[in-house]
Design a protein around this motif. Structure first.
Motif, short mmCIF file in Angstrom:
data_model
loop_
_atom_site.label_atom_id
_atom_site.label_comp_id
_atom_site.label_asym_id
_atom_site.label_seq_id
_atom_site.Cartn_x
_atom_site.Cartn_y
_atom_site.Cartn_z
N TYR A 266 23.53 10.01 -29.16
CA TYR A 266 23.30 11.17 -30.03
C TYR A 266 21.98 11.07 -30.80
CZ TYR A 266 28.23 11.53 -28.89
OH TYR A 266 29.43 11.58 -28.20
N LEU B 125 25.20 17.58 -35.41
CA LEU B 125 25.35 16.38 -36.24
C LEU B 125 24.63 16.53 -37.58
CD1 LEU B 125 25.60 15.10 -33.14
CD2 LEU B 125 25.61 13.01 -34.49
N PRO C 27 18.43 14.36 -33.76
CA PRO C 27 19.76 14.44 -33.16
C PRO C 27 20.17 15.90 -32.98
CG PRO C 27 19.85 13.57 -35.43
CD PRO C 27 18.42 13.78 -35.10
N GLY D 175 29.51 15.16 -33.18
CA GLY D 175 28.87 14.69 -31.95
C GLY D 175 29.90 14.35 -30.89
N TYR E 111 26.77 18.55 -22.97
CA TYR E 111 25.79 17.84 -23.79
C TYR E 111 25.27 16.60 -23.06
CZ TYR E 111 23.68 14.78 -27.17
OH TYR E 111 22.80 13.92 -27.78
#
Ligand code: GLN
Length: 409
Positions: A234, A44, A40, A276, A283
């Motif tokens: 994520y 995170l 991830p 996240g 992203y």
């Protein structure tokens, strides 16, 4: 020993997850159960390390920690085009798996009919059984996975209380267009039914296709229950963080179901996942670039080695058509499940048999996913080339041409 419930006798364990276990036992490349083999985002994992020391380690609020729901509401509000109330319109669950189960248990009485597309993500079958709902299947016809709106209207006329839509769709990769969703939504309103969506692949939709959230369409939030999760977006499938979003009165019911099913999702993971949810928009565009590259690389590889496949508009799944293999003497009469088991052992690549997704007797499709690092995809294609080698040259050439034609269409 007393008997087990009749309920548990009516469905099998998940074939998707069974294939992972068989794949692990033989050390194959696992392209069956869909989950990434990469980490991830650092934001995170850093936040998770922090939460390990700073907590929280005790229960969060049953329907989701306050800060997690607040961050979730900010993200979901953008998708839905309306301000989502984190207190009344969201319920955090243990993955989208629990979200869908809770949604079905919240809206269905035993015997209620529910429309489900076929092929469908296999959980929906068990969800229906466990909630007592009776599925009416609406075919999504391969290879294009189109559907006939009249069958949906027929289903609603038979009194279906809800329709389940996986969009982008697992396993077909179909992305429902705005027009399709508008037409289904109009029927749901006309026949006063719920729409339950599973949108876990919302950020994996390949150009020129775009994702439309059913709940964002005019007049649809009021009757749409959206199931979603952080797993795919994520790359944290093991964190089991999902949620339901919907109108307050439905969510109030779902919160009760959820409370007694699981009490709540893991508190430290909710805490870490806030990082996240707060990632910038870039992203999501970078994630899409990454998956677009994987899709293009993997599909081009399948074209090159001459295996027949569909062209997914979204998700990270692709369906291989194995009909030509099943006509070879060594495979004649084989089920797709037996073929997948053979493939794990002899080719070293794990797939999911298509029959676990279809209501119809479909035996000629198997599902692969490409949420794998480049080097893994390269090796998988090398192994699949050995599979393709069993076909006559002319058949492989024909497949390459057909695939390319569809990709350029
Ligand atoms: N959705 C993933 C798949 O179809 C797996 C999800 C799961 O196993 N819970 O492979």
């Amino acid at each position: 020993m007393p008997n087990l419930s009749e309920r548990v006798g009516t469905f099998t364990d998940s074939v998707i997850r069974r294939m992972t276990r068989i794949s692990n036992a033989y050390g194959a490349i696992n392209l069956s159960q869909g989950f990434p083999d990469f980490d991830p985002p650092g934001a995170l994992t850093d936040a998770l390390a922090k939460a390990a020391h700073a907590g929280p380690h005790q229960y969060s609020i049953t329907f989701g920690a306050q800060n997690f729901r607040a961050a979730l509401a900010r993200k979901v509000s953008k998708t839905m085009g309306r301000a989502i109330d984190p207190d009344t319109e969201l319920c955090v669950t243990c993955g989208s798996t629990e979200a869908m189960m809770a949604a079905m248990m919240t809206i269905c009485n035993p015997g209620d009919k529910v429309l489900v597309f076929s092929p469908f993500y296999e959980n929906y079958g068990a969800d229906a059984i466990l909630s007592g709902a009776e599925p009416i299947y609406i075919p999504l016809v391969p290879p294009t996975y189109d559907f006939d709106l009249r069958l949906i209207e027929d289903g609603f006329r038979q009194g279906a209380k809800a329709i389940v839509i996986c969009n982008p769709s697992n396993p077909s990769g179909k992305v429902f267009t705005r027009e399709e969703l508008t037409a289904i939504g109009a029927l749901a309103r006309q026949y006063d039914a719920f729409v339950v969506t599973d949108e876990v692949y919302e950020h994996m939709v390949y150009a020129p296709h775009t994702h439309t959230a059913m709940a964002s369409l005019p007049g649809m939030f009021e009757r749409t229950i959206t199931c979603n999760s952080l797993s795919k977006t994520y790359s944290v499938t093991g964190w089991r963080l999902g949620y339901l979003c919907g109108p307050a009165d439905v969510i109030e019911g779902a919160k009760k179901v959820h409370d007694f099913l699981t009490v709540g999702a893991a508190a430290p993971l909710q805490e870490a996942a806030v990082a996240g949810l707060e990632l910038p928009e870039s992203y999501y565009s970078e994630l899409l670039v990454l998956y677009t590259q994987k899709r293009d690389y993997f599909l081009a590889g399948l074209d090159r080695i001459g295996l027949r496949h569909n062209v997914p508009q979204g998700t990270y799944f692709v369906m291989l058509d194995i009909r030509q293999f099943l006509e070879l003497p060594q495979f004649r009469g084989m089920t797709d499940l037996a073929f997948c088991e053979w493939m794990i052992k002899e080719i070293g690549v794990a797939a999911v048999p298509g029959s676990s997704f279809f209501r119809e007797p479909v035996n000629h499709l198997i599902r692969l996913h490409f949420a794998r690092q480049q080097s893994t995809l390269e090796e998988a294609l090398r192994r699949l080339e050995k599979l393709a080698a069993l076909l006559p040259e002319a058949e492989k050439k024909k497949n390459t041409e057909l695939n390319k034609g569809e990709r350029e269409a």
